[in-house]
Structures are given as C-alpha cells and as structure tokens.
Motif scaffolding. Structure first.
Motif, short mmCIF file in Angstrom:
data_model
loop_
_atom_site.label_atom_id
_atom_site.label_comp_id
_atom_site.label_asym_id
_atom_site.label_seq_id
_atom_site.Cartn_x
_atom_site.Cartn_y
_atom_site.Cartn_z
N ARG A 133 -6.78 0.90 -8.22
CA ARG A 133 -6.46 -0.31 -8.99
C ARG A 133 -7.26 -1.47 -8.39
O ARG A 133 -7.82 -1.34 -7.29
CB ARG A 133 -4.97 -0.63 -8.94
CG ARG A 133 -4.46 -1.00 -7.56
CD ARG A 133 -2.96 -1.31 -7.57
NE ARG A 133 -2.47 -1.65 -6.25
CZ ARG A 133 -2.48 -2.87 -5.73
NH1 ARG A 133 -2.96 -3.89 -6.46
NH2 ARG A 133 -2.01 -3.10 -4.52
N ASN A 181 4.42 -9.83 -7.80
CA ASN A 181 5.07 -9.23 -8.97
C ASN A 181 6.37 -8.52 -8.62
O ASN A 181 7.16 -8.19 -9.51
CB ASN A 181 4.12 -8.25 -9.66
CG ASN A 181 2.94 -8.94 -10.30
OD1 ASN A 181 3.02 -10.12 -10.64
ND2 ASN A 181 1.84 -8.24 -10.44
N ARG A 182 6.58 -8.25 -7.33
CA ARG A 182 7.79 -7.59 -6.92
C ARG A 182 8.91 -8.55 -6.56
O ARG A 182 9.97 -8.16 -6.08
CB ARG A 182 7.50 -6.68 -5.73
CG ARG A 182 6.69 -5.45 -6.11
CD ARG A 182 6.60 -4.47 -4.96
NE ARG A 182 5.60 -4.90 -4.00
CZ ARG A 182 4.33 -4.48 -4.02
NH1 ARG A 182 3.93 -3.65 -4.96
NH2 ARG A 182 3.48 -4.87 -3.10
N ASP A 228 -1.67 -9.89 -1.56
CA ASP A 228 -1.89 -9.11 -2.78
C ASP A 228 -0.97 -9.62 -3.89
O ASP A 228 0.23 -9.79 -3.67
CB ASP A 228 -1.59 -7.64 -2.49
CG ASP A 228 -2.05 -6.71 -3.62
OD1 ASP A 228 -2.25 -7.20 -4.74
OD2 ASP A 228 -2.18 -5.51 -3.35
N ARG A 229 -1.54 -9.84 -5.07
CA ARG A 229 -0.73 -10.33 -6.19
C ARG A 229 0.38 -9.35 -6.55
O ARG A 229 1.42 -9.76 -7.08
CB ARG A 229 -1.62 -10.59 -7.40
CG ARG A 229 -0.88 -11.12 -8.63
CD ARG A 229 -1.83 -11.61 -9.68
NE ARG A 229 -2.46 -12.84 -9.27
CZ ARG A 229 -1.91 -14.06 -9.45
NH1 ARG A 229 -0.73 -14.15 -10.01
NH2 ARG A 229 -2.55 -15.13 -9.07
N GLU A 230 0.20 -8.08 -6.29
CA GLU A 230 1.27 -7.12 -6.58
C GLU A 230 2.52 -7.43 -5.78
O GLU A 230 3.63 -7.14 -6.22
CB GLU A 230 0.79 -5.70 -6.27
CG GLU A 230 -0.16 -5.13 -7.31
CD GLU A 230 0.48 -5.04 -8.69
OE1 GLU A 230 1.58 -4.48 -8.79
OE2 GLU A 230 -0.13 -5.54 -9.65
N ASP A 231 2.36 -8.01 -4.58
CA ASP A 231 3.53 -8.43 -3.80
C ASP A 231 4.31 -9.49 -4.55
O ASP A 231 5.54 -9.52 -4.51
CB ASP A 231 3.09 -8.96 -2.44
CG ASP A 231 2.42 -7.90 -1.58
OD1 ASP A 231 2.67 -6.71 -1.84
OD2 ASP A 231 1.66 -8.27 -0.67
N GLN A 269 -7.27 -4.85 -6.59
CA GLN A 269 -6.44 -5.74 -5.80
C GLN A 269 -6.88 -7.17 -6.02
O GLN A 269 -8.05 -7.49 -5.87
CB GLN A 269 -6.54 -5.40 -4.30
CG GLN A 269 -5.93 -4.07 -3.92
CD GLN A 269 -5.96 -3.84 -2.43
OE1 GLN A 269 -6.91 -4.22 -1.75
NE2 GLN A 269 -4.92 -3.21 -1.90
N ALA A 288 8.34 -4.61 -10.94
CA ALA A 288 7.19 -4.65 -11.84
C ALA A 288 7.09 -3.34 -12.61
O ALA A 288 7.17 -2.26 -12.03
CB ALA A 288 5.91 -4.91 -11.05
N THR A 324 6.76 -15.16 -12.63
CA THR A 324 6.62 -13.83 -13.23
C THR A 324 6.87 -13.85 -14.73
O THR A 324 6.35 -13.00 -15.45
CB THR A 324 7.60 -12.84 -12.58
OG1 THR A 324 8.93 -13.37 -12.65
CG2 THR A 324 7.24 -12.59 -11.13
#
Length: 331
Positions: A115, A218-219, A213-216, A117, A306, A237
């Motif tokens: 993916r 989103n959580r 990390d943007r995924e952090d 990052q 997410a 979000t």
C-alpha cells in the motif's frame, strides 16, 4: 546561443506523448511542458483529487493516452499521462501528467508495503487564507499555509504547533498555499523528522516534526486539541465540523426544542459523508448510541476501525418537514 537554447528546451521543456489515442496504436505527439505543480484541478464530474502535483503539457493527449508515458527528447520518462482539460472530450492543448518521481515512489511503496504510506501532520488548514488574514497575522503578503485546527495525539500537537501558525517552509521548501503543504507532507517519508519554518505572533521560528503514518490517524477519531472559538469542532475522519445543539439553536433551525445531537456546521469537500449529509443536519445516533456531545461521538467511533461500516441516525429539516433517516458510513 542557438545551441544553448536547443539544449535547454530538449532537457527541460520539450516533451513527447506516446500512446494509442482513439485506438490508433503507436502514436506520438510533441509539445512543451508549460507548467509544473498544477493543483486544485477538477478532474471529472463532481470529482476532486486531494493530492495533486501535475505537469501541464500541450502535447496532444486524447482518450487512449491515459497511462502512457510523457518523455523528453532524450527518451527519458518524465510523467504518466493522466487527464485533459477539454470542453469537447478531446485534446484542447491542455494535458496533465503525474511526475515520474511521484510514480516511482508510489510503485516502490506498493512493492515494499503493499500500500502507499502517506505521512500526516494532524492539522486543518485555512482554505481561504486571504490578504486580510495575512495582515492580521503581520505577514508581509499572502504566503504559506495557516493552521486553524491542531488535532490531539498527532505529530503537530507533539511539536506544539498552534492555531494561527503559518507554515512558510517544509523541509527547506517554500510553501505556496495549503494544497502545496498537503502534497509535501503526504509525499514525505513516514517516520522522518522534518523542519518546519513557521510564523507565529509576528516572528519566525523553526520546529521539528516527526511525521507519522496517516493510517494511524484513521484508527482514531482525531478530535482536535484546539480550534477557533465559536465555529464548532472538526472531526477529521468524518470530514465534518459539528457543534452540540441546544434549544435556542434548534428553534432557529425549525427543530423541536428537545432536539439532541450534533449539528453539522460544515461538510468538507473531501468528506466521505459529503453526499449523505448536509449543512444543518443533526447527527442523533452513532452505532445505535445516542450522542449529545463530541465526547459521546468520540466514544462511539472508538468502537469501530478503518474499513468498518458505521450506522448513523441523522435528522433533517427540509421544506418545513422534519424526518430522521439512517446513513451507512464506510470508515
């Protein structure tokens, strides 16, 4: 002089486009790179791409060229053809290509991590930073990106960034506007420490930020640490700005005085709920849990992650008629 001019054009400005426009394979067109760093483009009907940093070329790009290479006169790939600006659906002399260095980074990320990052700061930026605001902040002119919200538990909050800070440089690159800063941050390496030059209270200062990390993000629900008083609370979000409703506000909007929930004061252009909710709607429940405060919302969102589907109950007032409906939000 003539030789020098040709060398500069061939290496930096001239470009060729390879592809199969309208099914005509092995077609080549020729033009120049007329601009770099094109952003804030409307690509397709009602479609906005957040991260944009396009090369603009007048080499003819038509349907069938997308995904093909844009090359310089030495045969080096400088971009991947992506879009055109056209009233007719065909080439009008304005095409856009993704720079090859960006494409390379995306491919490397996909191969290494599966993916892409994307780094983030954890701030909301002013999309209408104007001369009046620049003058109030004692800037000599409009430049940089003004921070209007700092979200808690983010790189920005840990670096002690504040409301009304103006980011003038990111890792040594002068920031042109809020979209430019968004691009610079999202393309930076996750886990890297970068230096920001900011303008605060009439003075220049430098701060270091460790990008995450943007995924952090989103959580978590990402409720802001600070925001401009009186304009509600942004919930990152959801792409919404909300405010607890009370009897006086409910009366002004035509709702009963006992109405409870969070009033939607703003729907961001990139909100995943943009087509499902509107300004002045009230979010009454999240995952079948009644909410009356931002804290309630944060608690309800903490139970999902997410990619989960979240059920919202939304009350609307249209043409004098009140109604409640269910909205499914894909986080």
């Amino acid at each position: 002089r003539h030789t020098r001019l040709r060398r500069d054009w061939s290496s930096d400005v001239c470009s060729s486009d390879l592809g199969s426009p309208f099914g005509l394979s092995q077609s080549v067109t020729f033009g120049i790179i007329s601009a770099k760093g094109r952003r804030s483009l409307k690509l397709g009907k009602d479609t906005t791409v957040l991260n944009q940093d396009f090369l603009q070329t007048d080499a003819a790009i038509n349907p069938g060229n997308s995904g093909g290479p844009l090359i310089d006169l030495h045969g080096r790939v400088v971009g991947i053809n992506t879009a055109i600006a056209s009233n007719s659906g065909g080439n009008d002399g304005i095409g856009f290509s993704i720079p090859s260095n960006l494409v390379r980074r995306v491919v490397e990320q996909l191969l290494e991590h599966g993916r892409v990052q994307r780094a983030y700061l954890g701030v909301k930026l002013d999309p209408v930073f104007d001369a009046e605001a620049a003058h109030r902040l004692k800037l000599d002119r409009i430049r940089g990106a003004r921070i209007v919200v700092v979200y808690s538990k983010t790189p920005a909050s840990r670096a002690n960034l504040k409301f009304d800070d103006v980011v003038l440089e990111f890792d040594g690159i002068k920031v042109e506007d809020e979209n430019h800063l968004i691009n610079l941050v999202s393309l930076a390496a996750v886990g890297r420490k970068v230096k920001l030059s900011i303008f605060r209270n009439g003075k220049m200062m430098n701060v270091e930020v460790l990008l995450a990390d943007r995924e952090d993000l989103n959580r978590q629900s990402a409720v802001p640490l600070s925001s401009q008083p009186g304009v509600g609370v942004p919930v990152l979000t959801m792409g919404l700005t909300v405010h607890p409703i009370d009897a006086s506000i409910a009366d002004q909007l035509g709702f009963e005085d006992a109405a409870q929930g969070l009033l939607i004061l703003n729907v961001d252009s990139h909100s995943p709920l943009g087509e499902q909710v509107q300004l002045y709607d009230i979010i009454e429940e999240v995952s079948r849990t009644e909410i009356s405060s931002v804290h309630d919302l944060e608690q309800a969102l903490s139970k999902s992650e997410a990619g989960d589907s979240v059920l919202l109950k939304v009350r609307t007032h249209r043409n004098g008629v009140q109604s409640s409906r269910l909205v499914i939000w894909q986080r």
